[in-house]
Design a protein around this motif. Sequence first.
Motif, PDB file in Angstrom:
ATOM      1  N   ALA A 143       0.829  -1.211   0.000  1.00 53.78           N
ATOM      2  CA  ALA A 143       0.000   0.000   0.000  1.00 53.78           C
ATOM      3  C   ALA A 143       0.862   1.260   0.000  1.00 53.78           C
ATOM      4  O   ALA A 143       0.651   2.168  -0.802  1.00 53.78           O
ATOM      5  CB  ALA A 143      -0.941  -0.002   1.208  1.00 53.78           C
ATOM      6  N   ILE A 157      -1.473   3.592  -2.577  1.00 54.44           N
ATOM      7  CA  ILE A 157      -2.877   3.264  -2.837  1.00 54.44           C
ATOM      8  C   ILE A 157      -3.537   2.835  -1.534  1.00 54.44           C
ATOM      9  O   ILE A 157      -3.011   1.988  -0.816  1.00 54.44           O
ATOM     10  CB  ILE A 157      -2.989   2.112  -3.863  1.00 54.44           C
ATOM     11  CG1 ILE A 157      -2.433   2.531  -5.221  1.00 54.44           C
ATOM     12  CG2 ILE A 157      -4.429   1.614  -3.976  1.00 54.44           C
ATOM     13  CD1 ILE A 157      -3.324   3.418  -6.044  1.00 54.44           C
ATOM     14  N   LEU A 158      -4.691   3.426  -1.255  1.00 51.20           N
ATOM     15  CA  LEU A 158      -5.469   2.997  -0.094  1.00 51.20           C
ATOM     16  C   LEU A 158      -5.988   1.581  -0.353  1.00 51.20           C
ATOM     17  O   LEU A 158      -6.685   1.350  -1.348  1.00 51.20           O
ATOM     18  CB  LEU A 158      -6.650   3.958   0.114  1.00 51.20           C
ATOM     19  CG  LEU A 158      -7.554   3.626   1.315  1.00 51.20           C
ATOM     20  CD1 LEU A 158      -6.879   4.025   2.623  1.00 51.20           C
ATOM     21  CD2 LEU A 158      -8.912   4.324   1.183  1.00 51.20           C
ATOM     22  N   PRO A 159      -5.670   0.634   0.525  1.00 55.07           N
ATOM     23  CA  PRO A 159      -6.063  -0.747   0.231  1.00 55.07           C
ATOM     24  C   PRO A 159      -7.502  -1.093   0.598  1.00 55.07           C
ATOM     25  O   PRO A 159      -7.921  -2.226   0.409  1.00 55.07           O
ATOM     26  CB  PRO A 159      -5.074  -1.562   1.071  1.00 55.07           C
ATOM     27  CG  PRO A 159      -4.704  -0.680   2.200  1.00 55.07           C
ATOM     28  CD  PRO A 159      -4.788   0.732   1.703  1.00 55.07           C
ATOM     29  N   TYR A 160      -8.246  -0.111   1.096  1.00 52.00           N
ATOM     30  CA  TYR A 160      -9.641  -0.345   1.472  1.00 52.00           C
ATOM     31  C   TYR A 160     -10.443  -0.791   0.248  1.00 52.00           C
ATOM     32  O   TYR A 160     -10.337  -0.193  -0.820  1.00 52.00           O
ATOM     33  CB  TYR A 160     -10.211   0.955   2.042  1.00 52.00           C
ATOM     34  CG  TYR A 160     -11.632   0.863   2.540  1.00 52.00           C
ATOM     35  CD1 TYR A 160     -11.967   0.008   3.581  1.00 52.00           C
ATOM     36  CD2 TYR A 160     -12.621   1.657   1.995  1.00 52.00           C
ATOM     37  CE1 TYR A 160     -13.266  -0.060   4.048  1.00 52.00           C
ATOM     38  CE2 TYR A 160     -13.925   1.611   2.458  1.00 52.00           C
ATOM     39  CZ  TYR A 160     -14.250   0.740   3.484  1.00 52.00           C
ATOM     40  OH  TYR A 160     -15.537   0.679   3.947  1.00 52.00           O
ATOM     41  N   GLY A 164      -7.602  -0.084   6.245  1.00 55.72           N
ATOM     42  CA  GLY A 164      -8.584  -0.710   5.371  1.00 55.72           C
ATOM     43  C   GLY A 164      -8.128  -1.998   4.721  1.00 55.72           C
ATOM     44  O   GLY A 164      -8.908  -2.632   4.025  1.00 55.72           O
TER      45      GLY A 164
END
Lengths: 414, 250
Positions: free
Chosen positions: A136, A141-144, A288
């Motif tokens: 991430a 990048i937001l992993p949510y 996330g």
Amino acid sequence: MTDLKTWFFTEDCYPDLPEQNSYESIRVDLPNKYCDPENATRLYNQYLDIWCAADEMGLEIMLNEHHQTATCMVPAAPIMLGILARQTKDARLLILGNPLPNRNQPVRVAEEMALVDVISKGRVEVGFVRSVPYEAAAANILPYRGSERLWESHDLILKAWTTHDGPFNFEGEWYHHRQVNIWPRPYQQPHPPVWITTGSAASTLPVAQHKHVGAIFLAGYSKVRPIFDAYRENYLKLHGEHAPLDRLAYCGLIYVGDDEKTAAEGANKMMWYMQANKVADHWKNPPGYHPPVVSANVLRGAHVSGSGAAYSTDLTEHMRRGNVFAGTPDQVYEQIKAFWEYSGGFGHMLMMGQAGHMTEQETLRSMHLYNSEVYPRLKELAKTWDPEAIMDKRANLADRDHAEITDLAVDFVR
Amino acid sequence: MELQGLDIDVVRKGSGQPLLLLHGGGGPIAQMPFADGLAEKFEIIAPTHPGFNGSKIPKHFTRIDDLVYLYLDLLDELDLTDVVLMGFSMGGWAAAEMAVANSSRLSRLILVDSVGVKVGGREDRDIADVFALPGEKLAEIMFHDKSLAPNPADIPDEQLQIVAGNRTALGVYTWDPYMHNPKLPHRLHRIKIPTNFIWGASDGLVTLEYGEKFCAMIDGATMTVITEAGHSPQMEQPDAFVNAVFEVAA
């Protein structure tokens, strides 16, 4: 007739690091001053030579990518794939995988895969993965909701591969592309085989739905049945027929030696993979990625696995778990056969056959022994596979209550 | 209360001029002593942002402006006027954006250790990357008195899962661009209501220097510094904090 394919895999690590106590984390923030370009050149060429040797032997090839880490020096697997497309002749080339949620241009992924598929005359197999939590920060990048991103990206890529009448429009929740019309289109029609990694029974549903290959890594005795069984059940329910053997893949560490002593030496060297993965908690727990119950455990400093299974770098323990197969050719065959029957069977053995300081010579010797003495027997074994017969046979093998996947055990490809 | 079809948890306490209180990434704070202090002169209206305190994040909530429009709707729904809008950290960012978008129901903006703008160059880390710091380091930058930092070992499971959920929600609202809107400085001129900054002198997440630069972006805004306080002066120095608010707003 049913078959079993073996895919040779190494993570292309950079093992020549300072004392582990001198740094906090091998991933994300290990300064690249420790990467000597001369040494890296030697290592890359060594790994490519090993893959080329796999091709000559008749093994298939698998590769992957990670970012900002010495555990895997390939931040752009499609580039390695392109090299291998030219330098190998027969092997199928599996990239497992493209970390889709971390790539903002799915169409570019579709193009890269189509390009290599054409150059290799249709030898590419395309894996898609959600990727591990440490990616991430490296990808920013937001992993949510990463799995949902994966599937939206997947849908766009498959449509790009299979649309041949000019541009189409795609405006999804995450990915927008108004004029999609890739050149070239893939060599294989309608598209290269697709693989997806799964870490749980629930995540097998969409994989089975698409009839893609479901792959698991170091899931061991404890997890292989729930996951493979879920895939098979979903497949049967959705398609009204048994999942073919070649829809399931298992990745373990494999080292074959001429004798037990050599095998133990080689396998212990391969355990670098387990030992080296020192990762700071905050990189393991981006917002996330994990559900709150798992994330809370990491905040408390526990390993990600909720199973209570102790983290281990012990070879025997990992062999007991079904993560590592090591020994003489006879021993390795028996270990894999036992696991294969226990699991209900799989058509792809993903052989992680090199790690850490294992030399090219040691690696090639193990590959050769596997290829000449283990592989033919596994192929014979796979020929006997019948979806109902193996389940009858398996019914006599009670569930083995071994340790669950640890956080490290699922790390390297997902 | 129901807003935009969502069930939003709203704490209301005290009486007087309405004060809409937007919490930061740590989660709801209206139960803290400082809020009781403020409630002596204001009617506190303190919603919990979707995703915090165990609540669900609606699928279409992905950025700070989802909160901005949610709370503009809240002001309409409750038909509030002459409102003091007070935001903490991430909630301060949302508050500043609200004041830019529509301040017709607002009479004052108070930003406490607020994020929301970039003040330095592209390679300056204006706002500490809270997702890239070990727990002990985070405690160091967040608190003047580190002993106040919660220790995960002492937090019961259920509560710690809420903390983990709050972290996810914070990520959803602030991940990229990180904790700021590059366009906000170009829009702050729209804020015509009196604006006051309150800042913990020892804040290491967004330093006082950051706060002063942010403050200078809004015409006529004032800065009150709370000594011996970090990123949450309302928690570390509740009395001084309440006094600071009363001084500018009561």
